[in-house]
Structures are given as structure tokens and as C-alpha cells.
Design a protein around this motif. Structure first.
Motif, mmCIF file in Angstrom:
data_model
loop_
_atom_site.group_PDB
_atom_site.id
_atom_site.type_symbol
_atom_site.label_atom_id
_atom_site.label_comp_id
_atom_site.label_asym_id
_atom_site.label_seq_id
_atom_site.Cartn_x
_atom_site.Cartn_y
_atom_site.Cartn_z
ATOM 1 N N ASN A 72 0.158 -7.593 -1.885
ATOM 2 C CA ASN A 72 0.423 -8.087 -3.232
ATOM 3 C C ASN A 72 1.922 -8.369 -3.311
ATOM 4 O OD1 ASN A 72 0.329 -8.673 -5.936
ATOM 5 N ND2 ASN A 72 0.269 -6.534 -6.578
ATOM 6 N N LEU A 73 2.324 -9.519 -2.801
ATOM 7 C CA LEU A 73 3.741 -9.824 -2.637
ATOM 8 C C LEU A 73 4.117 -11.104 -3.387
ATOM 9 C CD1 LEU A 73 3.885 -9.168 1.212
ATOM 10 C CD2 LEU A 73 4.522 -7.584 -0.605
ATOM 11 N N GLN A 74 4.124 -11.043 -4.714
ATOM 12 C CA GLN A 74 4.523 -12.213 -5.477
ATOM 13 C C GLN A 74 6.025 -12.465 -5.381
ATOM 14 O OE1 GLN A 74 2.345 -9.981 -7.180
ATOM 15 N NE2 GLN A 74 0.579 -11.260 -6.830
ATOM 16 N N LYS A 75 6.776 -11.410 -5.207
ATOM 17 C CA LYS A 75 8.235 -11.516 -5.148
ATOM 18 C C LYS A 75 8.716 -11.135 -3.754
ATOM 19 C CE LYS A 75 8.599 -10.253 -9.989
ATOM 20 N NZ LYS A 75 9.129 -9.301 -10.937
ATOM 21 N N LYS A 76 9.949 -11.473 -3.456
ATOM 22 C CA LYS A 76 10.551 -11.134 -2.159
ATOM 23 C C LYS A 76 11.163 -9.744 -2.156
ATOM 24 C CE LYS A 76 10.275 -14.621 0.734
ATOM 25 N NZ LYS A 76 9.603 -14.454 1.987
ATOM 26 N N ASN A 77 11.117 -9.068 -3.317
ATOM 27 C CA ASN A 77 11.712 -7.743 -3.420
ATOM 28 C C ASN A 77 10.649 -6.714 -3.768
ATOM 29 O OD1 ASN A 77 14.485 -8.525 -2.989
ATOM 30 N ND2 ASN A 77 14.392 -9.473 -5.013
ATOM 31 N N LEU A 78 10.790 -5.528 -3.197
ATOM 32 C CA LEU A 78 9.911 -4.402 -3.521
ATOM 33 C C LEU A 78 10.707 -3.380 -4.314
ATOM 34 C CD1 LEU A 78 8.111 -3.739 -0.108
ATOM 35 C CD2 LEU A 78 7.280 -5.073 -2.042
ATOM 36 N N LYS A 79 10.029 -2.711 -5.226
ATOM 37 C CA LYS A 79 10.633 -1.623 -5.996
ATOM 38 C C LYS A 79 10.002 -0.316 -5.549
ATOM 39 C CE LYS A 79 13.341 -3.861 -8.781
ATOM 40 N NZ LYS A 79 14.760 -3.766 -8.548
ATOM 41 N N LYS A 80 10.820 0.679 -5.327
ATOM 42 C CA LYS A 80 10.348 1.982 -4.866
ATOM 43 C C LYS A 80 9.226 2.503 -5.761
ATOM 44 C CE LYS A 80 11.783 6.634 -3.776
ATOM 45 N NZ LYS A 80 12.885 7.530 -3.510
ATOM 46 N N GLY A 81 8.143 2.961 -5.108
ATOM 47 C CA GLY A 81 7.025 3.570 -5.811
ATOM 48 C C GLY A 81 5.987 2.594 -6.339
ATOM 49 N N ILE A 82 6.238 1.293 -6.209
ATOM 50 C CA ILE A 82 5.307 0.280 -6.698
ATOM 51 C C ILE A 82 4.404 -0.172 -5.543
ATOM 52 C CG2 ILE A 82 5.092 -2.000 -7.774
ATOM 53 C CD1 ILE A 82 6.379 0.122 -9.589
ATOM 54 N N PRO A 83 3.087 -0.192 -5.737
ATOM 55 C CA PRO A 83 2.182 -0.644 -4.669
ATOM 56 C C PRO A 83 2.460 -2.103 -4.281
ATOM 57 C CG PRO A 83 0.951 0.506 -6.363
ATOM 58 C CD PRO A 83 2.337 0.292 -6.899
ATOM 59 N N PHE A 84 2.419 -2.366 -2.972
ATOM 60 C CA PHE A 84 2.616 -3.734 -2.482
ATOM 61 C C PHE A 84 1.418 -4.234 -1.691
ATOM 62 C CE2 PHE A 84 4.381 -1.102 0.912
ATOM 63 C CZ PHE A 84 3.896 -1.696 2.056
ATOM 64 N N GLY A 85 0.384 -3.423 -1.594
ATOM 65 C CA GLY A 85 -0.805 -3.850 -0.868
ATOM 66 C C GLY A 85 -1.846 -2.751 -0.808
ATOM 67 N N THR A 86 -2.962 -3.095 -0.164
ATOM 68 C CA THR A 86 -4.084 -2.172 -0.044
ATOM 69 C C THR A 86 -4.700 -2.306 1.340
ATOM 70 O OG1 THR A 86 -4.537 -2.521 -2.393
ATOM 71 C CG2 THR A 86 -6.256 -1.445 -1.113
ATOM 72 N N VAL A 87 -5.081 -1.176 1.919
ATOM 73 C CA VAL A 87 -5.802 -1.144 3.184
ATOM 74 C C VAL A 87 -7.212 -0.664 2.880
ATOM 75 C CG1 VAL A 87 -5.906 -0.147 5.506
ATOM 76 C CG2 VAL A 87 -3.677 -0.617 4.462
ATOM 77 N N TYR A 88 -8.205 -1.454 3.313
ATOM 78 C CA TYR A 88 -9.603 -1.124 3.066
ATOM 79 C C TYR A 88 -10.247 -0.667 4.366
ATOM 80 C CZ TYR A 88 -8.864 -3.805 -1.195
ATOM 81 O OH TYR A 88 -8.384 -4.271 -2.387
ATOM 82 N N GLY A 89 -10.860 0.515 4.308
ATOM 83 C CA GLY A 89 -11.541 1.048 5.477
ATOM 84 C C GLY A 89 -12.911 1.586 5.125
#
Length: 124
Positions: free
Chosen positions: A45-62
Motif C-alpha cells: 500500500n504505497l501511494q506515497k514515496k514516504n513511510l511513517k513509523k508505525g503505519i502499515p505499508f502492506g500485507t502478507v497473505y499466507g
């Protein structure tokens, strides 16, 4: 369970490999991939080029569970590993060479878990 001594870790089961003065490769640990089970899909989930600490940026499905990827620090995304989408189950066989992102950040190593810290966390 494999936990390399030369990496940094987060409480959210990510590993970070320092690859430059301010750059890190980021992936999930062997402990996390075993908890997740066979991995079928990784979504970012990368709409922006910056990440903020503690905010989810993706999901792994298993097979066993779904795992949120939580940003370890405030950082700029330098590169996304597009090969993960082709064969995400490679994470199960080689979690420390299947990286998700390359991040650039001014984080201090003191803000991350060491090998010893991470071992202590997963044993409790």
C-alpha cells in the motif's frame, strides 16, 4: 529458526540490512514466515514515496494468517522488489534474501532491535 546476527530487527518481525550510510533492505523474519505459513500474496500500500513509523505499508497473505507490514521508521522508499509478486512463496524458503523495500532513513541503530533483543522477544 534462523536469526542472522548481522541484521537489525523490529518488534513487528521485520529485518533490516544496512546497505549504505542511510539505506536498508527490509523483509520479514524467518519467525514471521513460519507463523504465516505458505505465502500466497504480498500486497503493498504505497501511494506515497514516504513511510511513517508505525503505519502499515502492506500485507502478507499466507495459509495460517494475514500479516501486516508496519513501517519500522520514517523513511523514503528507494526501491520496491517487484519479484516478490511473481513468486511470493520464495519468502518461505529464503526469508533473508527476499526483501520487500529499500528504504532511506536517518534512523539510529539504537532504535532497532539487535540479534539478542529479537531472540529475547520471540522467546517470550
Amino acid at each position: 529458526m534462523l536469526v542472522p546476527k548481522n541484521l537489525y530487527y523490529t518488534e513487528n518481525h521485520l529485518w533490516l540490512r544496512k546497505i549504505g550510510l542511510y539505506d536498508f533492505c527490509v523483509g520479514i523474519t524467518d519467525f514471521a514466515q513460519k507463523e504465516i505459513g505458505e505465502i500466497h500474496l504480498v500486497e503493498f500500500n504505497l501511494q506515497k514515496k514516504n513511510l511513517k513509523k508505525g503505519i502499515p505499508f502492506g500485507t502478507v497473505y499466507g495459509i495460517n494468517k494475514t500479516f501486516q507490514l508496519v513501517a519500522p521508521c520514517d523513511s523514503k522508499i528507494m526501491e520496491v522488489n517487484q519479484n516478490i509478486a511473481v513468486k511470493p512463496s520464495h519468502i518461505n524458503t529464503d526469508p533473508y534474501n527476499c526483501w520487500f523495500l529499500i528504504l532511506s532513513t536517518h534512523i539510529s541503530a539504537n532504535e532497532l532491535l539487535t540479534y539478542e533483543d529479537y531472540i529475547q522477544q520471540i522467546e517470550t
